[in-house]
Design a protein around this motif. Structure first.
Motif, PDB file in Angstrom:
ATOM      1  N   ILE A  42       0.857  -1.099   0.224  1.00 52.20           N
ATOM      2  CA  ILE A  42       0.018  -0.020  -0.105  1.00 52.20           C
ATOM      3  C   ILE A  42       0.871   1.318  -0.050  1.00 52.20           C
ATOM      4  N   LYS A  43       1.939   1.305   0.919  1.00 54.77           N
ATOM      5  CA  LYS A  43       2.788   2.364   0.881  1.00 54.77           C
ATOM      6  C   LYS A  43       3.461   2.757  -0.314  1.00 54.77           C
ATOM      7  N   HIS A  44       3.822   1.779  -1.160  1.00 53.29           N
ATOM      8  CA  HIS A  44       4.575   2.137  -2.423  1.00 53.29           C
ATOM      9  C   HIS A  44       3.556   2.177  -3.695  1.00 53.29           C
ATOM     10  N   SER A  45       2.240   1.768  -3.633  1.00 59.87           N
ATOM     11  CA  SER A  45       1.250   1.765  -4.601  1.00 59.87           C
ATOM     12  C   SER A  45       0.357   3.071  -4.427  1.00 59.87           C
ATOM     13  N   TYR A  46       0.286   3.861  -3.498  1.00 58.43           N
ATOM     14  CA  TYR A  46      -0.652   4.802  -3.418  1.00 58.43           C
ATOM     15  C   TYR A  46       0.223   6.061  -2.855  1.00 58.43           C
ATOM     16  N   LYS A  47      -0.517   7.317  -3.500  1.00 55.79           N
ATOM     17  CA  LYS A  47       0.168   8.512  -3.315  1.00 55.79           C
ATOM     18  C   LYS A  47      -0.314   9.034  -1.999  1.00 55.79           C
ATOM     19  N   ASN A  48      -1.640   8.910  -1.739  1.00 56.21           N
ATOM     20  CA  ASN A  48      -2.304   9.346  -0.694  1.00 56.21           C
ATOM     21  C   ASN A  48      -3.140   8.194   0.104  1.00 56.21           C
TER      22      ASN A  48
END
Length: 78
Positions: A42-48
């Protein structure tokens, strides 16, 4: 991309009728954290990354654990 983490599929169904600009994910329980692997993806897949849990004490306590992992808490107003 933007993600909203909610506590139920019912929340996702309601939110998805309002906007298509976000992806949504429901946790099994506010008392259970996503595992480290899922959090890393999630940390690396989403900007926000946002959290939308209940505004009661258990919900906000759980939300704070996700804030430590880079999520922004969106407390609900009663």
């Amino acid at each position: 991309r933007h993600l909203i983490l909610t506590k139920s599929l019912k929340d996702i169904m309601s939110l998805s009728t309002i906007t298509r600009q976000f992806d949504f994910l429901a946790v099994d329980s506010e008392n259970t954290m996503l595992n480290k692997t899922r959090l890393a993806v999630i940390k690396h897949s989403y900007k926000n990354k946002f959290i939308l849990f209940d505004n009661d004490e258990p919900g906000q306590k759980a939300a704070l654990r996700y804030v430590d992992h880079g999520f922004v808490n969106i407390p609900q107003n009663n």
